[in-house]
Scaffold this motif. Structure first.
Motif, mmCIF file in Angstrom:
data_model
loop_
_atom_site.group_PDB
_atom_site.id
_atom_site.type_symbol
_atom_site.label_atom_id
_atom_site.label_comp_id
_atom_site.label_asym_id
_atom_site.label_seq_id
_atom_site.Cartn_x
_atom_site.Cartn_y
_atom_site.Cartn_z
ATOM 1 N N GLY A 1 -38.318 -27.007 -9.451
ATOM 2 C CA GLY A 1 -37.568 -25.810 -9.102
ATOM 3 C C GLY A 1 -36.540 -25.475 -10.171
ATOM 4 N N SER A 2 -35.824 -24.381 -9.977
ATOM 5 C CA SER A 2 -34.910 -23.892 -11.009
ATOM 6 C C SER A 2 -33.796 -24.886 -11.327
ATOM 7 C CB SER A 2 -34.318 -22.540 -10.602
ATOM 8 O OG SER A 2 -33.576 -22.686 -9.403
ATOM 9 N N ASP A 3 -33.430 -25.728 -10.370
ATOM 10 C CA ASP A 3 -32.445 -26.783 -10.623
ATOM 11 C C ASP A 3 -33.171 -28.124 -10.564
ATOM 12 O OD1 ASP A 3 -30.408 -28.618 -10.787
ATOM 13 O OD2 ASP A 3 -29.358 -27.929 -8.993
ATOM 14 N N PRO A 4 -33.594 -28.666 -11.714
ATOM 15 C CA PRO A 4 -34.386 -29.899 -11.701
ATOM 16 C C PRO A 4 -33.617 -31.130 -11.236
ATOM 17 C CG PRO A 4 -33.962 -29.192 -13.955
ATOM 18 C CD PRO A 4 -33.431 -28.119 -13.060
ATOM 19 N N THR A 5 -32.278 -31.026 -11.110
ATOM 20 C CA THR A 5 -31.502 -32.164 -10.585
ATOM 21 C C THR A 5 -31.503 -32.182 -9.048
ATOM 22 O OG1 THR A 5 -29.396 -30.959 -10.554
ATOM 23 C CG2 THR A 5 -29.967 -32.156 -12.588
ATOM 24 N N ARG A 6 -31.973 -31.109 -8.449
ATOM 25 C CA ARG A 6 -31.993 -31.012 -6.983
ATOM 26 C C ARG A 6 -33.005 -31.992 -6.403
ATOM 27 N NH1 ARG A 6 -35.073 -27.717 -3.703
ATOM 28 N NH2 ARG A 6 -34.267 -27.597 -1.590
ATOM 29 N N ILE A 7 -32.596 -32.664 -5.357
ATOM 30 C CA ILE A 7 -33.452 -33.631 -4.674
ATOM 31 C C ILE A 7 -34.438 -32.894 -3.763
ATOM 32 C CG2 ILE A 7 -33.452 -35.424 -2.895
ATOM 33 C CD1 ILE A 7 -32.526 -36.503 -5.490
ATOM 34 N N HIS A 8 -35.672 -33.343 -3.789
ATOM 35 C CA HIS A 8 -36.689 -32.844 -2.865
ATOM 36 C C HIS A 8 -37.091 -34.028 -2.003
ATOM 37 C CE1 HIS A 8 -37.160 -29.047 -5.016
ATOM 38 N NE2 HIS A 8 -36.951 -29.766 -6.091
ATOM 39 N N ILE B 1 -31.685 -45.601 3.382
ATOM 40 C CA ILE B 1 -30.362 -45.980 3.874
ATOM 41 C C ILE B 1 -29.422 -44.790 3.775
ATOM 42 C CG2 ILE B 1 -28.365 -47.458 3.399
ATOM 43 C CD1 ILE B 1 -30.457 -49.642 2.559
ATOM 44 N N GLU B 2 -29.483 -44.082 2.669
ATOM 45 C CA GLU B 2 -28.766 -42.819 2.502
ATOM 46 C C GLU B 2 -29.622 -41.927 1.624
ATOM 47 O OE1 GLU B 2 -25.035 -43.652 0.647
ATOM 48 O OE2 GLU B 2 -25.956 -44.513 -1.123
ATOM 49 N N LEU B 3 -29.580 -40.641 1.892
ATOM 50 C CA LEU B 3 -30.375 -39.710 1.104
ATOM 51 C C LEU B 3 -29.696 -39.487 -0.246
ATOM 52 C CD1 LEU B 3 -31.362 -37.076 3.807
ATOM 53 C CD2 LEU B 3 -32.801 -38.868 2.814
ATOM 54 N N PRO B 4 -30.441 -39.642 -1.331
ATOM 55 C CA PRO B 4 -29.860 -39.403 -2.655
ATOM 56 C C PRO B 4 -29.376 -37.957 -2.769
ATOM 57 C CG PRO B 4 -32.026 -40.421 -2.832
ATOM 58 C CD PRO B 4 -31.840 -40.044 -1.406
ATOM 59 N N LYS B 5 -28.319 -37.763 -3.515
ATOM 60 C CA LYS B 5 -27.759 -36.431 -3.679
ATOM 61 C C LYS B 5 -28.212 -35.756 -4.978
ATOM 62 C CE LYS B 5 -23.691 -37.411 -0.868
ATOM 63 N NZ LYS B 5 -24.473 -38.128 0.038
ATOM 64 N N THR B 6 -28.659 -36.547 -5.941
ATOM 65 C CA THR B 6 -29.078 -35.988 -7.226
ATOM 66 C C THR B 6 -30.039 -36.945 -7.915
ATOM 67 O OG1 THR B 6 -28.287 -34.981 -9.288
ATOM 68 C CG2 THR B 6 -27.150 -36.968 -8.548
ATOM 69 N N VAL B 7 -30.645 -36.470 -8.962
ATOM 70 C CA VAL B 7 -31.469 -37.302 -9.843
ATOM 71 C C VAL B 7 -30.814 -37.286 -11.219
ATOM 72 C CG1 VAL B 7 -33.631 -36.914 -8.619
ATOM 73 C CG2 VAL B 7 -32.983 -35.389 -10.479
ATOM 74 N N GLN B 8 -31.196 -38.241 -12.035
ATOM 75 C CA GLN B 8 -30.732 -38.274 -13.412
ATOM 76 C C GLN B 8 -31.780 -37.630 -14.295
ATOM 77 O OE1 GLN B 8 -29.883 -42.480 -14.157
ATOM 78 N NE2 GLN B 8 -28.430 -41.795 -15.695
#
Length: 113
Positions: free
Chosen positions: A75-82, A92-99
């Motif tokens: 998507g347009s923001d490749p750091t966005r988590i899908h 345990i917790e949903l990731p907020k971003t990718v590197q």
């Protein structure tokens, strides 16, 4: 299928942790629902796992020709988590971003299949 003649310049790294007793179940789910579709789009994919006493960490690294190619998948923001549909059940917790990292040097056999 990705064109293997292209060279990756970008690595996208996702991390997630699950309770140790559910790690095998999540590994199978992640492969079927997350890794297989990614393998069809990225130039390369690695899925790593570290088991600890109470939890297991999964790391997925996908390799891309450039940010534009990655954005066509992410998507347009490749750091966005899908998040995958069952991630809230497992993680345990949903990731907020990718590197997203530029590949400066790559050499040798990275293993895997």
């Amino acid at each position: 299928m990705a064109d293997q003649a292209k060279r990756p310049t970008i690595a996208r790294i996702w991390r997630g942790r699950v309770r140790r007793e559910r790690a095998d179940e999540y590994a199978a789910y992640l492969y079927e629902v997350g890794i297989k579709p990614l393998m069809e789009k990225a130039l390369g994919v690695q899925n790593l796992r570290e088991d600890r006493a109470d939890e297991s960490e999964f790391i997925t690294i996908s390799y891309w020709e450039n940010v534009a190619a990655m954005s066509r998948f992410a998507g347009s923001d490749p750091t966005r988590i899908h998040n995958l549909p069952r991630d809230p059940e497992f993680l345990i917790e949903l990731p907020k971003t990718v590197q997203i990292l530029d590949i400066l040097v790559s050499h040798g056999n990275t293993g895997g299949s």
